[in-house]
Design an enzyme around this catalytic site. Structure first.
Site, PDB file in Angstrom:
ATOM      1  N   TYR A   1       0.821  -1.217   0.000  1.00  0.00           N
ATOM      2  CA  TYR A   1       0.000   0.000   0.000  1.00  0.00           C
ATOM      3  C   TYR A   1       0.854   1.266   0.000  1.00  0.00           C
ATOM      4  O   TYR A   1       0.430   2.297  -0.525  1.00  0.00           O
ATOM      5  CB  TYR A   1      -1.019  -0.033   1.152  1.00  0.00           C
ATOM      6  CG  TYR A   1      -2.125  -1.004   0.818  1.00  0.00           C
ATOM      7  CD1 TYR A   1      -3.090  -0.669  -0.130  1.00  0.00           C
ATOM      8  CD2 TYR A   1      -2.157  -2.284   1.362  1.00  0.00           C
ATOM      9  CE1 TYR A   1      -4.073  -1.566  -0.502  1.00  0.00           C
ATOM     10  CE2 TYR A   1      -3.133  -3.198   0.993  1.00  0.00           C
ATOM     11  CZ  TYR A   1      -4.092  -2.832   0.062  1.00  0.00           C
ATOM     12  OH  TYR A   1      -5.049  -3.725  -0.325  1.00  0.00           O
TER      13      TYR A   1
ATOM     14  N   ASN B   1     -12.171   1.846  -7.051  1.00  0.00           N
ATOM     15  CA  ASN B   1     -10.790   2.315  -6.917  1.00  0.00           C
ATOM     16  C   ASN B   1     -10.582   2.985  -5.571  1.00  0.00           C
ATOM     17  O   ASN B   1     -11.471   3.650  -5.047  1.00  0.00           O
ATOM     18  CB  ASN B   1     -10.454   3.305  -8.030  1.00  0.00           C
ATOM     19  CG  ASN B   1     -10.550   2.655  -9.398  1.00  0.00           C
ATOM     20  OD1 ASN B   1     -10.630   1.428  -9.487  1.00  0.00           O
ATOM     21  ND2 ASN B   1     -10.570   3.454 -10.440  1.00  0.00           N
TER      22      ASN B   1
ATOM     23  N   HIS C   1     -14.513   0.140  -1.956  1.00  0.00           N
ATOM     24  CA  HIS C   1     -13.350  -0.644  -1.506  1.00  0.00           C
ATOM     25  C   HIS C   1     -12.400   0.169  -0.629  1.00  0.00           C
ATOM     26  O   HIS C   1     -11.264  -0.237  -0.402  1.00  0.00           O
ATOM     27  CB  HIS C   1     -12.602  -1.224  -2.707  1.00  0.00           C
ATOM     28  CG  HIS C   1     -13.373  -2.319  -3.399  1.00  0.00           C
ATOM     29  ND1 HIS C   1     -12.994  -2.856  -4.609  1.00  0.00           N
ATOM     30  CD2 HIS C   1     -14.505  -2.966  -3.041  1.00  0.00           C
ATOM     31  CE1 HIS C   1     -13.858  -3.796  -4.963  1.00  0.00           C
ATOM     32  NE2 HIS C   1     -14.789  -3.866  -4.037  1.00  0.00           N
TER      33      HIS C   1
ATOM     34  N   THR D   1     -13.786  -2.124 -15.615  1.00  0.00           N
ATOM     35  CA  THR D   1     -13.765  -3.118 -14.544  1.00  0.00           C
ATOM     36  C   THR D   1     -14.010  -4.494 -15.154  1.00  0.00           C
ATOM     37  O   THR D   1     -14.900  -4.655 -15.990  1.00  0.00           O
ATOM     38  CB  THR D   1     -14.795  -2.784 -13.432  1.00  0.00           C
ATOM     39  OG1 THR D   1     -14.827  -3.860 -12.494  1.00  0.00           O
ATOM     40  CG2 THR D   1     -16.177  -2.493 -13.965  1.00  0.00           C
TER      41      THR D   1
HETATM   42  N1  APR Z   1      -9.983   2.346 -20.165  1.00  0.00           N
HETATM   43  C1  APR Z   1     -10.972   1.535 -19.698  1.00  0.00           C
HETATM   44  N2  APR Z   1     -10.763   0.293 -19.251  1.00  0.00           N
HETATM   45  C2  APR Z   1      -9.508  -0.178 -19.250  1.00  0.00           C
HETATM   46  C3  APR Z   1      -8.419   0.601 -19.698  1.00  0.00           C
HETATM   47  C4  APR Z   1      -8.692   1.917 -20.183  1.00  0.00           C
HETATM   48  N3  APR Z   1      -7.732   2.710 -20.644  1.00  0.00           N
HETATM   49  N4  APR Z   1      -7.294  -0.148 -19.569  1.00  0.00           N
HETATM   50  C5  APR Z   1      -7.666  -1.340 -19.052  1.00  0.00           C
HETATM   51  N5  APR Z   1      -9.016  -1.366 -18.869  1.00  0.00           N
HETATM   52  C6  APR Z   1      -9.858  -2.442 -18.347  1.00  0.00           C
HETATM   53  C7  APR Z   1      -9.330  -3.843 -18.573  1.00  0.00           C
HETATM   54  O1  APR Z   1      -9.744  -4.308 -19.849  1.00  0.00           O
HETATM   55  C8  APR Z   1      -9.991  -4.621 -17.435  1.00  0.00           C
HETATM   56  O2  APR Z   1     -11.220  -5.159 -17.857  1.00  0.00           O
HETATM   57  O3  APR Z   1      -9.939  -2.298 -16.954  1.00  0.00           O
HETATM   58  C9  APR Z   1     -10.262  -3.552 -16.377  1.00  0.00           C
HETATM   59  C10 APR Z   1      -9.441  -3.705 -15.116  1.00  0.00           C
HETATM   60  O4  APR Z   1      -9.809  -4.887 -14.458  1.00  0.00           O
HETATM   61  P1  APR Z   1      -9.211  -5.277 -13.026  1.00  0.00           P
HETATM   62  O5  APR Z   1      -7.741  -5.093 -13.036  1.00  0.00           O
HETATM   63  O6  APR Z   1      -9.741  -6.620 -12.678  1.00  0.00           O
HETATM   64  O7  APR Z   1      -9.791  -4.125 -12.069  1.00  0.00           O
HETATM   65  P2  APR Z   1     -11.184  -4.063 -11.317  1.00  0.00           P
HETATM   66  O8  APR Z   1     -12.263  -4.726 -12.078  1.00  0.00           O
HETATM   67  O9  APR Z   1     -11.371  -2.643 -10.921  1.00  0.00           O
HETATM   68  O10 APR Z   1     -10.886  -4.912 -10.015  1.00  0.00           O
HETATM   69  C11 APR Z   1     -11.883  -5.005  -9.028  1.00  0.00           C
HETATM   70  O11 APR Z   1     -10.397  -6.185  -7.613  1.00  0.00           O
HETATM   71  O12 APR Z   1      -8.423  -6.624  -6.546  1.00  0.00           O
HETATM   72  C12 APR Z   1      -9.564  -5.979  -6.487  1.00  0.00           C
HETATM   73  O13 APR Z   1     -10.080  -4.364  -4.931  1.00  0.00           O
HETATM   74  C13 APR Z   1      -9.505  -4.517  -6.199  1.00  0.00           C
HETATM   75  O14 APR Z   1     -11.127  -2.827  -6.766  1.00  0.00           O
HETATM   76  C14 APR Z   1     -10.370  -3.926  -7.279  1.00  0.00           C
HETATM   77  C15 APR Z   1     -11.262  -5.090  -7.669  1.00  0.00           C
END
Ligand code: APR
Length: 255
Positions: free
Chosen positions: A72, A108, A125, A194
């Site tokens: 972190y 986020n 989160h 996401t």
């Molecule tokens: N614009 C939009 N989306 C994007 C971009 C971009 N420039 N670049 C990447 N992405 C997309 C990817 O295609 C992917 O589907 O963002 C997504 C990120 O996915 P994750 O890394 O799984 O993130 P997230 O869904 O926010 O994770 C959820 O998991 O570990 C935990 O607590 C953490 O809040 C997080 C949760």
């Protein structure tokens, strides 16, 4: 799912928002990717060969709090150096137009929505720049410090350890009452960047399908793509500015 837009960022259509629409926006790590912050899954998604689940859990905290604080601390430094991108700014401008008809919910923990001008985002989160005691019920407090070896883990006056104010795997997300009400009321549900694998956020789109138009924005289809009626495939920072047209407003969100 109806795929709209293109990877080049040129839109084929805009999203019309009517005067009575209520908009729920769920953001994930992808909206901060163009600000230089790593996403959790996909390329670059590992931290020192650990999966996020291995450093973001109560078990990890009990087993190795030093490594958890290193993780972190590194994220605090990266977020401090990052700037909001055009995607964050477009959502802040949309909030200026819609007021309380827009509900922003983010997974986020960075503060880029706030620095772009969004107010009142639900950080389900938690927040990277807050800490709390892992033992007593002291209110979470603002904390921009980093804690890394050789310094130890910070202590609370009660003798407990100070931990990041983050919802770890296996813990209950924050603000779920407010989020549930907004999901029930919305007529347009938009998920941005996401991957649709982490619950409960991964189920929000399916939950709103009876009352809302469901739209996904990101470069690739999410795991829960079945829950969306439409997808705009591309980067958030390229697609969000200019994506919305609000009835009664004379301009798109970019102005
Ligand atoms: N614009 C939009 N989306 C994007 C971009 C971009 N420039 N670049 C990447 N992405 C997309 C990817 O295609 C992917 O589907 O963002 C997504 C990120 O996915 P994750 O890394 O799984 O993130 P997230 O869904 O926010 O994770 C959820 O998991 O570990 C935990 O607590 C953490 O809040 C997080 C949760």
């Amino acid at each position: 799912m109806n795929r709209l837009g293109s990877k080049s960022g040129h839109l084929q259509s805009v999203i019309e928002i009517g005067e009575t629409d209520r908009v729920f926006i769920l953001t994930g790590a992808g909206i901060s990717a163009e600000s230089g912050l790593a996403t959790f899954r996909g390329a670059g998604g590992l931290w020192r060969n650990h999966r996020i689940e291995e450093v973001a859990s109560p078990q990890a905290w009990r087993r190795d709090p030093v490594t958890v604080w290193e993780f972190y601390s590194q994220r605090r430094r990266a977020a401090l150096a990052a700037q909001p991108n055009p995607g964050h700014l477009a959502l802040a401008r949309l909030e200026d137009i819609l007021g309380d008809r827009l509900f922003l919910c983010t997974q986020n923990v960075d503060d880029l929505h706030e620095r772009a001008g969004s107010r009142g985002a639900a950080h389900m989160h938690g927040e990277l720049f807050k800490s709390r005691c892992d033992t007593c019920d002291r209110t979470p407090f603002e904390d921009r410090n980093t804690y890394e070896p050789p310094d130890g883990i910070p202590h609370c006056g009660c003798g407990g350890w100070i931990r990041p104010h983050i919802c770890w795997f296996g813990e209950v997300p924050f603000e779920m009452d407010r989020i549930a009400r907004a999901l029930d009321e919305c007529t347009l549900f938009l998920a941005v960047g996401t991957s649709g694998v982490v619950e409960p956020a991964a189920s929000f789109a399916a939950r709103t399908r009876a009352n809302a138009r469901t739209v996904y924005i990101g470069p690739e289809e999410p795991t829960n793509s079945y829950a969306f009626a439409e997808a705009y495939l591309g980067k958030a920072g390229e697609l969000l500015p200019g994506l919305f047209h609000c009835a009664g407003a004379s301009r798109r969100t970019t102005g």
